[in-house]
Motif scaffolding. Structure first.
Motif, short mmCIF file in Angstrom:
data_model
loop_
_atom_site.label_atom_id
_atom_site.label_comp_id
_atom_site.label_asym_id
_atom_site.label_seq_id
_atom_site.Cartn_x
_atom_site.Cartn_y
_atom_site.Cartn_z
N LYS A 134 -17.49 -5.48 35.13
CA LYS A 134 -16.85 -6.73 34.99
C LYS A 134 -17.13 -7.69 33.72
CE LYS A 134 -15.65 -10.93 37.59
NZ LYS A 134 -15.96 -11.71 38.59
N TRP A 135 -18.35 -7.53 33.54
CA TRP A 135 -18.86 -8.24 32.40
C TRP A 135 -18.61 -7.65 30.95
CZ3 TRP A 135 -22.40 -5.59 28.79
CH2 TRP A 135 -22.70 -6.39 27.58
N ALA A 136 -18.56 -6.26 30.85
CA ALA A 136 -17.86 -5.57 29.87
C ALA A 136 -16.39 -5.79 29.47
CB ALA A 136 -18.07 -4.23 29.63
N GLU A 137 -15.70 -5.82 30.46
CA GLU A 137 -14.36 -5.94 30.55
C GLU A 137 -13.94 -7.51 29.89
OE1 GLU A 137 -13.01 -5.32 34.45
OE2 GLU A 137 -12.68 -3.18 34.03
N GLU A 138 -14.83 -8.60 30.48
CA GLU A 138 -14.48 -9.87 30.06
C GLU A 138 -15.07 -10.09 28.71
OE1 GLU A 138 -16.87 -11.67 32.76
OE2 GLU A 138 -15.54 -11.88 34.52
N ASN A 139 -15.75 -9.18 28.10
CA ASN A 139 -16.39 -9.49 26.70
C ASN A 139 -15.99 -8.47 25.73
OD1 ASN A 139 -18.45 -11.82 26.76
ND2 ASN A 139 -18.60 -10.67 28.69
N GLN A 140 -15.02 -7.65 26.21
CA GLN A 140 -14.49 -6.29 25.09
C GLN A 140 -15.67 -5.59 24.50
OE1 GLN A 140 -11.86 -8.72 22.56
NE2 GLN A 140 -10.32 -7.95 23.62
N VAL A 141 -16.63 -5.21 25.68
CA VAL A 141 -17.67 -4.26 25.38
C VAL A 141 -17.41 -2.85 25.39
CG1 VAL A 141 -20.03 -3.67 26.09
CG2 VAL A 141 -19.56 -6.10 25.76
N SER A 142 -17.63 -2.18 24.55
CA SER A 142 -17.47 -0.73 24.78
C SER A 142 -18.43 0.11 25.66
CB SER A 142 -17.33 -0.02 23.42
OG SER A 142 -17.17 1.41 23.60
N VAL A 143 -18.13 0.62 26.65
CA VAL A 143 -19.40 1.32 27.74
C VAL A 143 -19.12 2.85 27.92
CG1 VAL A 143 -19.91 0.97 29.94
CG2 VAL A 143 -19.34 -0.98 28.95
N ARG A 144 -20.06 3.30 27.97
CA ARG A 144 -19.84 5.03 28.29
C ARG A 144 -20.94 4.94 29.65
NH1 ARG A 144 -16.82 4.21 25.25
NH2 ARG A 144 -15.85 5.36 23.55
N THR A 145 -20.78 5.51 30.58
CA THR A 145 -21.53 5.56 31.75
C THR A 145 -22.26 7.05 31.68
OG1 THR A 145 -20.11 4.07 33.00
CG2 THR A 145 -21.66 5.41 34.32
N VAL A 146 -23.34 7.08 32.19
CA VAL A 146 -24.00 8.04 32.35
C VAL A 146 -24.71 7.94 33.82
CG1 VAL A 146 -26.30 9.68 31.72
CG2 VAL A 146 -24.81 8.51 30.13
N THR A 147 -24.40 9.01 34.77
CA THR A 147 -24.79 8.99 36.14
C THR A 147 -25.48 10.39 36.47
OG1 THR A 147 -22.57 7.73 36.50
CG2 THR A 147 -23.81 8.90 38.43
N ALA A 148 -26.83 9.84 37.08
CA ALA A 148 -27.53 11.41 37.59
C ALA A 148 -27.11 11.12 39.06
CB ALA A 148 -29.18 10.86 37.05
N THR A 149 -27.18 12.42 39.38
CA THR A 149 -26.87 12.34 40.87
C THR A 149 -28.04 13.05 41.61
OG1 THR A 149 -25.77 14.59 40.61
CG2 THR A 149 -24.34 12.64 40.47
N ARG A 150 -28.98 13.65 41.08
CA ARG A 150 -29.92 14.18 41.65
C ARG A 150 -31.47 13.90 41.05
NH1 ARG A 150 -27.20 18.75 40.30
NH2 ARG A 150 -29.01 19.62 38.91
N PRO A 151 -32.47 13.84 41.44
CA PRO A 151 -33.84 13.34 40.95
C PRO A 151 -34.02 14.55 39.63
CG PRO A 151 -34.05 13.60 43.25
CD PRO A 151 -32.75 14.16 43.06
N ASP A 152 -33.71 15.48 39.71
CA ASP A 152 -34.07 16.59 38.57
C ASP A 152 -32.92 16.01 37.48
OD1 ASP A 152 -31.81 17.57 39.67
OD2 ASP A 152 -32.20 19.61 39.28
N GLN A 153 -32.29 15.06 37.52
CA GLN A 153 -31.39 14.59 36.37
C GLN A 153 -32.13 13.51 35.68
OE1 GLN A 153 -27.49 14.33 38.20
NE2 GLN A 153 -26.99 16.62 37.99
N TYR A 154 -32.81 12.71 36.34
CA TYR A 154 -33.07 11.39 35.95
C TYR A 154 -33.71 11.31 34.44
CZ TYR A 154 -32.94 10.23 40.85
OH TYR A 154 -32.39 9.99 42.31
N VAL A 155 -34.62 12.08 34.23
CA VAL A 155 -34.99 11.87 32.71
C VAL A 155 -33.85 12.66 31.91
CG1 VAL A 155 -36.73 12.99 31.23
CG2 VAL A 155 -37.48 12.29 33.57
N ALA A 156 -33.18 13.48 32.19
CA ALA A 156 -32.15 14.11 31.33
C ALA A 156 -31.16 12.86 31.17
CB ALA A 156 -31.35 15.24 31.92
#
Length: 225
Positions: A99-121
């Protein structure tokens, strides 16, 4: 301050792990193009900090309510939203960032880790994208961040609703009473209260935390009433 160095073999193996990267909202900026240095638009209001006594490293400050309201990032600000976990608290934080990004025209990319072995990566992937700021949402990322962030002091991080036990100068946290997870095997604090993760409070944490980073007040804990 204790230094954390991630063994090269562990980092290489982690980076090889797949993580989900999604295009974000905001200005639609092409991140492959040259990017100027971001700046703060607007100024901090009275009471954000005491100008006569700058906060010390790793200090906790409690800004006056609303003292960050007039600050937003300059055009083209780039954020990686780094997230892990499907609990309601994490979802509230993710929604607040979006919501903050939309209100302030911030460019966002999302990185989602779904398992513990992905967290550091996932953290490594976020750094590779060279954003102006990495915003972390999810308690599961606290300990992995403690491993990686000290080796990347040129990359700013904002941790929402949690904090690193020993943050380096590039890691800022925004929290409140009830959001007190610190990782490092300490377990969940008895003061932790999922009910305190409201959209209004999460939104304030994003705005106050980003305002602090834009004004060079980093390596701190921003504590909200």
């Amino acid at each position: 301050m204790r230094s954390r160095r991630l063994p090269a073999g562990m980092l290489a193996a982690a980076v090889a792990t797949a993580v989900l990267v999604a295009g974000g909202c905001g200005s639609g900026d092409d991140w492959s193009q040259p990017h100027g240095r971001p700046s703060a638009v607007g100024t901090l209001g009275p009471g954000f900090t005491d100008p006569t006594t700058p906060p010390s490293p790793e200090a906790t400050i409690t800004p006056s309510p609303g003292s960050w309201d007039e600050v937003r990032p300059s055009a083209g600000y780039r954020v990686v939203l780094l997230t892990a976990g499907q609990d309601p608290q994490t979802k509230v934080l993710v929604t607040a960032v979006t919501k903050w990004a939309e209100e302030n025209q911030v460019s966002v990319r999302t990185v989602t880790a779904t398992r513990p072995d992905q967290y550091v990566a996932s953290i490594s992937r976020a750094i590779e994208m060279a954003p102006d700021l990495v915003i972390s949402a999810g308690n599961d990322l606290v300990d992995p961040l403690a491993l990686v962030t000290a080796n990347h002091l040129d990359q700013h991080f904002l941790v929402l609703g949690a904090e690193l036990a020993e943050p380096t100068e590039n890691v800022t946290a925004a929290g409140w009473a009830g959001a007190s997870f610190r990782g490092e095997g300490l377990g969940m604090s008895s003061a932790y209260d999922p009910a305190t993760f409201t959209p209004e409070r999460a939104g304030r944490a994003v705005r106050a935390g980003v305002a602090a980073v834009l004004n060079g007040l980093t390596g701190l804990v921003i504590w909200l009433d």
